[in-house]
Design a protein around this motif. Sequence first.
Motif, PDB file in Angstrom:
ATOM      1  N   LEU A   1       0.825  -1.206   0.000  1.00  0.00           N
ATOM      2  CA  LEU A   1       0.000   0.000   0.000  1.00  0.00           C
ATOM      3  C   LEU A   1       0.866   1.266   0.000  1.00  0.00           C
ATOM      4  N   PRO A   2       0.454   2.307  -0.726  1.00  0.00           N
ATOM      5  CA  PRO A   2       1.165   3.595  -0.664  1.00  0.00           C
ATOM      6  C   PRO A   2       0.839   4.286   0.652  1.00  0.00           C
ATOM      7  N   LEU A   3       1.857   4.586   1.433  1.00  0.00           N
ATOM      8  CA  LEU A   3       1.665   5.094   2.785  1.00  0.00           C
ATOM      9  C   LEU A   3       1.996   6.572   2.888  1.00  0.00           C
ATOM     10  N   GLY A   4       1.278   7.256   3.772  1.00  0.00           N
ATOM     11  CA  GLY A   4       1.549   8.647   4.086  1.00  0.00           C
ATOM     12  C   GLY A   4       1.875   8.789   5.557  1.00  0.00           C
ATOM     13  N   TYR A   5       2.960   9.504   5.858  1.00  0.00           N
ATOM     14  CA  TYR A   5       3.413   9.703   7.232  1.00  0.00           C
ATOM     15  C   TYR A   5       3.430  11.191   7.564  1.00  0.00           C
TER      16      TYR A   5
ATOM     17  N   SER B   1       3.954  17.671   7.114  1.00  0.00           N
ATOM     18  CA  SER B   1       3.428  18.152   8.390  1.00  0.00           C
ATOM     19  C   SER B   1       2.004  18.677   8.237  1.00  0.00           C
ATOM     20  N   ASP B   2       1.484  18.640   7.019  1.00  0.00           N
ATOM     21  CA  ASP B   2       0.144  19.159   6.720  1.00  0.00           C
ATOM     22  C   ASP B   2      -0.887  18.047   6.904  1.00  0.00           C
ATOM     23  N   GLN B   3      -1.559  18.041   8.067  1.00  0.00           N
ATOM     24  CA  GLN B   3      -2.541  16.992   8.337  1.00  0.00           C
ATOM     25  C   GLN B   3      -3.749  17.085   7.402  1.00  0.00           C
ATOM     26  N   LYS B   4      -4.089  18.297   6.965  1.00  0.00           N
ATOM     27  CA  LYS B   4      -5.210  18.439   6.038  1.00  0.00           C
ATOM     28  C   LYS B   4      -4.924  17.741   4.714  1.00  0.00           C
TER      29      LYS B   4
ATOM     30  N   ALA C   1      -6.998  14.631   3.170  1.00  0.00           N
ATOM     31  CA  ALA C   1      -7.624  14.697   1.848  1.00  0.00           C
ATOM     32  C   ALA C   1      -7.186  13.532   0.963  1.00  0.00           C
ATOM     33  N   LEU C   2      -5.890  13.239   0.957  1.00  0.00           N
ATOM     34  CA  LEU C   2      -5.389  12.151   0.113  1.00  0.00           C
ATOM     35  C   LEU C   2      -5.798  10.787   0.651  1.00  0.00           C
ATOM     36  N   ASN C   3      -5.909  10.680   1.980  1.00  0.00           N
ATOM     37  CA  ASN C   3      -6.355   9.428   2.594  1.00  0.00           C
ATOM     38  C   ASN C   3      -7.818   9.147   2.259  1.00  0.00           C
ATOM     39  N   SER C   4      -8.661  10.146   2.409  1.00  0.00           N
ATOM     40  CA  SER C   4     -10.090   9.937   2.167  1.00  0.00           C
ATOM     41  C   SER C   4     -10.371   9.632   0.693  1.00  0.00           C
ATOM     42  N   SER C   5      -9.496  10.103  -0.214  1.00  0.00           N
ATOM     43  CA  SER C   5      -9.697   9.840  -1.644  1.00  0.00           C
ATOM     44  C   SER C   5      -9.066   8.530  -2.100  1.00  0.00           C
ATOM     45  N   GLY C   6      -8.332   7.855  -1.199  1.00  0.00           N
ATOM     46  CA  GLY C   6      -7.749   6.563  -1.532  1.00  0.00           C
ATOM     47  C   GLY C   6      -6.398   6.628  -2.212  1.00  0.00           C
ATOM     48  N   ILE C   7      -5.803   7.816  -2.298  1.00  0.00           N
ATOM     49  CA  ILE C   7      -4.491   7.950  -2.934  1.00  0.00           C
ATOM     50  C   ILE C   7      -3.392   7.410  -2.021  1.00  0.00           C
TER      51      ILE C   7
ATOM     52  N   LEU D   1      -6.688  10.218  13.928  1.00  0.00           N
ATOM     53  CA  LEU D   1      -7.610   9.661  12.943  1.00  0.00           C
ATOM     54  C   LEU D   1      -9.076   9.788  13.355  1.00  0.00           C
ATOM     55  N   GLU D   2      -9.340   9.829  14.659  1.00  0.00           N
ATOM     56  CA  GLU D   2     -10.740   9.905  15.084  1.00  0.00           C
ATOM     57  C   GLU D   2     -11.376  11.259  14.736  1.00  0.00           C
ATOM     58  N   THR D   3     -10.575  12.239  14.378  1.00  0.00           N
ATOM     59  CA  THR D   3     -11.110  13.557  13.999  1.00  0.00           C
ATOM     60  C   THR D   3     -11.340  13.669  12.494  1.00  0.00           C
ATOM     61  N   TRP D   4     -10.959  12.656  11.712  1.00  0.00           N
ATOM     62  CA  TRP D   4     -11.050  12.725  10.251  1.00  0.00           C
ATOM     63  C   TRP D   4     -12.365  12.104   9.772  1.00  0.00           C
ATOM     64  N   THR D   5     -13.078  12.816   8.931  1.00  0.00           N
ATOM     65  CA  THR D   5     -14.288  12.277   8.310  1.00  0.00           C
ATOM     66  C   THR D   5     -13.912  11.498   7.056  1.00  0.00           C
ATOM     67  N   ASP D   6     -14.775  10.578   6.650  1.00  0.00           N
ATOM     68  CA  ASP D   6     -14.592   9.765   5.432  1.00  0.00           C
ATOM     69  C   ASP D   6     -13.349   8.887   5.485  1.00  0.00           C
ATOM     70  N   VAL D   7     -12.833   8.655   6.679  1.00  0.00           N
ATOM     71  CA  VAL D   7     -11.681   7.770   6.856  1.00  0.00           C
ATOM     72  C   VAL D   7     -11.994   6.815   7.993  1.00  0.00           C
TER      73      VAL D   7
END
Length: 297
Positions: free
Chosen positions: A191-195, A224-227, A231-237, A247-253
């Motif tokens: 999986l492509p991961l974001g940190y 360092s940009d959580q937004k 955005a990229l997580n919720s879109s599946g990128i 993560l509990e504060t993120w919608t659509d994830v």
Amino acid sequence: MTLKQIEYFQMVIAKGNISAAADELFISRSVISRVLAELEEEFQANLFIRSKNGVVLTESGETIACLFKEVSSCYKATKRRICQISSGEKPSAFHLGITPTNSYHLYSLYFDDFRRCFPGINLYVNEYGANDAWKLLMDGTVDAFFTPARIMDHNIFGSIDLYQTQIMMGVPSGCRIAEKKSLGISDILTLPLGYLNAPMPVEEILNACFQTFGETPNVVLRTSDQKLLHALNSSGIIYTILPSDILETWTDVQRIPLDFFPKSMHRLVWNKALAHDGDFHSLLSFMKERSISPPHL
């Protein structure tokens, strides 16, 4: 062991040569050689390997060098505090360190209430990587640090356990693996991961788990940009690996536990060797009273 001996020892390390260290300190080479001999006698160990090219630390010498670094940092920070006390100057604020992963809970659970209870005490909060905590506490840059990292030395650092979080994977709602109740390494190998940009202590565990499969994590984004991560997580990128309190504060994830990670305890830590005033102990009492059970994971 004296402060002068520590100074000479550290200069020899910095220069890698006894003669060069003596020149820098404006003393004779024999004085430094005598000091090194005295330290080796005190610790009953050879601290340097000597050659015509200079000196290098032995394993024992490296251990002593770490000790002397901590002693020097504590001494300088304590001297600054004593000067404040002697001059009647009262510290105007607490300087607190937080990590990129725990700021959400800290503000909502602690900081707002502390300001209401103690309006005369100012808090200045700066974000640092979790692994930076120990150096910043040793040199007095911060008065206390909120971190999920394990305590380096219980003889030097005090701590209060506050709350637990769990490392999870953020996956877009409706994707194939969103139906799983937990994930193992084999589920995320490709999986492509974001940190987050600041290295997290859990990365060592993650890297070691991947190595058992002869792989390395496919990290395609550090920021360092959580937004942007959201955005990229919720879109599946990308798929993110983060503590549950982010993560509990993120919608659509959706949050799915990673079964190879233990829960992390977030703590308040401070340097016990430094002088602290009554206001600081008010902060500690406040935190102890509000040490809570783990938030909903």
